[in-house]
Structure formats: structure tokens, C-alpha cells
Design a protein around this motif. Structure first.
Motif, PDB file in Angstrom:
ATOM      1  N   HIS A  82       0.710  -1.222  -0.011  1.00 28.81           N
ATOM      2  CA  HIS A  82      -0.125   0.079   0.130  1.00 28.81           C
ATOM      3  C   HIS A  82       0.658   1.173   0.077  1.00 28.81           C
ATOM      4  N   VAL A 132      -0.952   5.429  -4.914  1.00 33.56           N
ATOM      5  CA  VAL A 132      -1.976   5.025  -3.889  1.00 33.56           C
ATOM      6  C   VAL A 132      -1.368   4.487  -2.439  1.00 33.56           C
ATOM      7  N   VAL A 180      -8.612   2.769  -0.830  1.00 35.61           N
ATOM      8  CA  VAL A 180      -9.154   2.674  -2.186  1.00 35.61           C
ATOM      9  C   VAL A 180     -10.522   2.700  -2.378  1.00 35.61           C
ATOM     10  N   THR A 229      -6.402  -0.927   0.757  1.00 36.53           N
ATOM     11  CA  THR A 229      -6.004  -1.333  -0.502  1.00 36.53           C
ATOM     12  C   THR A 229      -5.689  -2.952  -1.018  1.00 36.53           C
ATOM     13  N   THR A 245      -9.513  -6.886  -2.481  1.00 40.48           N
ATOM     14  CA  THR A 245      -8.685  -6.128  -2.919  1.00 40.48           C
ATOM     15  C   THR A 245      -7.167  -6.470  -3.046  1.00 40.48           C
ATOM     16  N   GLY A 295      -2.961  -5.578  -3.442  1.00 37.24           N
ATOM     17  CA  GLY A 295      -2.242  -4.518  -3.458  1.00 37.24           C
ATOM     18  C   GLY A 295      -1.092  -4.301  -4.359  1.00 37.24           C
ATOM     19  N   ALA A 348      -7.775   2.081  -9.311  1.00 39.77           N
ATOM     20  CA  ALA A 348      -8.219   2.851  -8.271  1.00 39.77           C
ATOM     21  C   ALA A 348      -9.040   4.117  -8.705  1.00 39.77           C
TER      22      ALA A 348
END
Length: 379
Positions: A72, A96, A100, A123, A131, A133, A141
Motif C-alpha cells: 500500500h 496509491v 482505495v 488497498t 482487493t 495491493g 483505483a
């Protein structure tokens, strides 16, 4: 029946995943969603390795969903944008961090505190559709959770700021530890601590680093700009520091002494209680007095008792969970302006299991960053 990761979505992807609580990471084929109207897709160039990644792949928090693709602290270059995206364009560098998704409608989201949203989506390892990463070749995203990357901020050493940076920057701002001339203590010169020192110095703050490792003194002062350095195992240094009114830092040292098996005595407790009383912090002094007598079994002396007759006071104890998107962008822009980056060791992705072992053993100065674009190959 649950679809396999490479069949969930239409866009093929590759990455590194843990399959079980052994935490061993290996190549994986998976998939990501198509680019929606509000989405930004980007090629991942670098991804920082956070201690949370280690906890997650090992299922230390008992919530891991395998296969688990961590990461992340993700930076890269935009390859596709949805029709309604205004924030960035193809070819821009972006990042990011830890989030998210959020509901975008609750009271917390309304004040740019998405990290406190009851429906926040992390994330990786989160959401109804799990999700994945940044240990992967690309990412998609919603533009709201995209950080626009400043031109002057390096991508590799800037990546850890998306977690480590905002984790220390947010409480500095929230608790008002951002006024030039203040004196703030940073406990531990690690992945977060070294970044905290640099942010505080850029804000005009006097900084004391507190560490159990004397070997870090030169680096703390000469490299990161700390004004002073205390060895948490040194009882004499702790007592001297109390005399100058640094009570919060003294208590932090007291906790570290206890954790390291160096048991404080009545002199140490009395010094801190005396400092608290002189600073009108009677409630805290009395709590420490009770801890000394009831928990530690240490008999007070005449100095201890005499300190407890001062005036009443109040003390704030607070914490922080990363930060919202507005503040994260503010932090990244501040870092670029003041040339703040993490001290990193750049690695290829096939080194990740060794890096995780080293991270577990605190053998990194101070963050690992994966060179994803140059080392990740098709699974």
C-alpha cells in the motif's frame, strides 16, 4: 463457487502473493476490474514494503484472505483514465496509499477523514471483492483515492511516504505539533521515526530522538537533523531529561526501560512525578504514583509524597490512523517542497521473502522498496 483470482475480472495481471499463513510470497496470475468512468489505471513502478505487509501475509491479525497480494505504498505512471477523470492524465506519475474506497457520504468522509469511514476499503485484503495491493504489475483505483505525484519528488524513495509519511504527518497537524519552536520527542528511529524527524525539522520543531540503540545517534543527528538523542536504556540520561520539563518523553523512556528489562526504582519514579507536579500535571503524577506503589511494588519516599501537593491539571492522550486523502496529498506536496524522502534499500521482487525475514528482525535502514517495473515478470 468463488472464482479464481485470474478469472474474477477481465483485465489480466501478475503479482506476488502469499497463499497461507507461512507468509511465503510467490508469483501469481490474477485479474483487475475494467477501467470505470472515475477510475485511473497505472503501471506500478515501485512499491514500499510496510510492516503491515508482514503482519498480513502471516495472518497476525487473524483476518487475512488468501491468496493475499500486499502493498500500500504504490507509485507508478498512468496508462488509462476513465471518461470522467479530471485529476490526472495518461503519462502522469501517481500514488496509491492505504485506502482505495469509502462511502463518500458519511460525516467522516464529508470532512476528508475517509480513513475513519465505517465502510472504508483498504488497498489490499479488504472489501466484498477482495482487493489486491501493489506487489503487482498494475493498479486501478477511483480517482478520489489517487495521489497526484509532484514532479520533484523521487518515485522510489517517496513511495514509503504514502503510509509511513501520512502516519506521522497527520497527528503532527491534528495535535498542533507543528509550531516552530516547539520541542517534540520521537521514540524509535525506524521506518516511521526517521521520516517523523524530517517532517518535524521542516516544520521548525526542535527534535529529540529516543532510541534503545546508541549506534543510531550519529545518523539521527547528522543525516536526519535531530537536535538531540537519548538512549532509552540510560537511566541517568532519563533523570537529567526530566529536570528540564520533558515529562512526556520521560514517561516514554520509563515504558521503554520496563520493556527492556531495566527496572526503574523509586528515584526514577520520583523524578518523573516531581517533573509532572512542577508542570501542574497532578492527575498524571498521581496515576504514576499508583502505578509505582500498586503495580511495581515500589515504596515511595518523602520526595515522592511531597510532590503530590501541587495544583490540579489535565492531559490529552491521543492517537492517529493514517490520514484522509486531502491530508495525504498535502503531505506529499509538503515532502516535495522540503525534499523529504525515506531512507530506502531498493530490492527486486524475487528478494521479497528475504526482505520480509530481515524486516521481522529489524534489519533494514529504514524501508525496503520493490523495483516492481524492472523485476516483476509474468507468473
Amino acid at each position: 463457487m468463488t472464482s479464481s483470482p485470474d478469472m474474477e475480472h477481465p483485465v489480466k495481471a501478475v503479482g506476488y502473493a502469499a497463499r497461507d499463513a507461512s507468509g511465503v510470497l510467490s508469483p501469481i496470475n490474477f485479474s483487475r476490474r475494467e477501467t470505470g468512468d472515475e477510475d485511473v489505471r497505472f503501471k506500478v513502478l515501485y512499491c514500499g514494503v510496510c510492516h503491515s505487509d508482514l503482519h498480513s501475509v502471516k495472518n497476525d491479525w487473524l483476518n487475512s484472505k488468501y491468496p493475499l497480494i500486499p502493498g500500500h505504498e504504490i507509485v507508478g505512471v498512468v496508462t488509462e483514465v476513465g471518461s470522467k477523470v479530471k485529476k490526472v492524465k495518461i503519462g502522469d506519475n501517481v500514488g496509491v496509499g492505504c485506502l482505495v474506497g469509502s462511502c463518500r457520504s458519511c460525516d467522516q468522509c464529508a470532512i476528508d477523514q475517509e480513513q475513519l469511514c465505517p465502510k472504508l476499503v483498504f488497498t489490499y485484503n479488504a472489501g466484498t471483492e477482495v482487493t489486491y495491493g501493489g506487489y503487482s504489475d498494475h493498479m486501478v483505483a477511483n480517482q478520489h483515492f489517487i495521489v497526484a505525484w509532484p514532479k520533484d519528488l523521487p518515485l522510489d524513495s517517496g513511495a514509503p511516504l504514502l503510509c509511513a509519511g501520512i502516519t506521522v504527518y497527520s497527528p503532527m497537524r491534528y495535535y498542533g505539533l507543528d509550531k516552530p519552536g516547539m520541542h517534540v520527542g520521537v521514540v524509535g528511529l525506524g521506518g516511521l521515526g526517521h521520516v517523523a524527524v524530517m517532517f518535524l525539522k521542516a516544520l521548525g520543531i526542535k527534535v529529540t530522538v529516543i532510541s534503545s540503540s546508541p549506534k543510531k545517534k550519529e545518523e539521527a543527528i547528522s543525516k536526519f537533523g535531530a537536535d538531540s538523542f537519548l538512549v532509552s536504556r540510560d537511566q541517568a540520561e532519563m533523570e537529567d531529561f526530566c529536570k528540564f520539563g520533558h515529562n512526556d518523553i520521560a514517561i516514554q523512556l520509563l515504558r521503554l526501560m520496563d520493556q527492556r528489562g531495566c527496572k526503574p526504582d523509586v528515584v526514577v519514579y520520583s523524578n518523573i512525578i516531581d517533573g509532572l507536579c512542577k508542570d501542574q500535571m497532578i492527575d498524571d503524577a498521581f496515576k504514576l504514583f499508583k502505578e509505582m506503589v500498586l503495580q511495581q511494588g515500589i515504596s515511595p519516599n518523602v520526595v515522592t509524597f511531597s510532590c503530590l501537593i501541587d495544583d490540579l491539571c489535565r492531559k490529552l492522550v491521543g492517537g492517529s490512523l493514517i490520514g484522509g486523502m486531502k491530508e495525504t496529498q498535502e503531505m506529499i506536496d509538503f515532502a516535495a517542497k522540503h525534499k523529504i524522502t525515506a531512507s530506502i534499500e531498493l530490492i527486486n521482487i524475487d528478494y521479497i521473502n528475504t526482505a520480509m525475514e530481515r524486516l521481522h528482525n529489524a534489519d533494514v535502514r529504514y524501508r525496503f522498496v520493490i523495483d516492481v517495473a524492472n523485476s516483476l515478470k509474468a507468473a
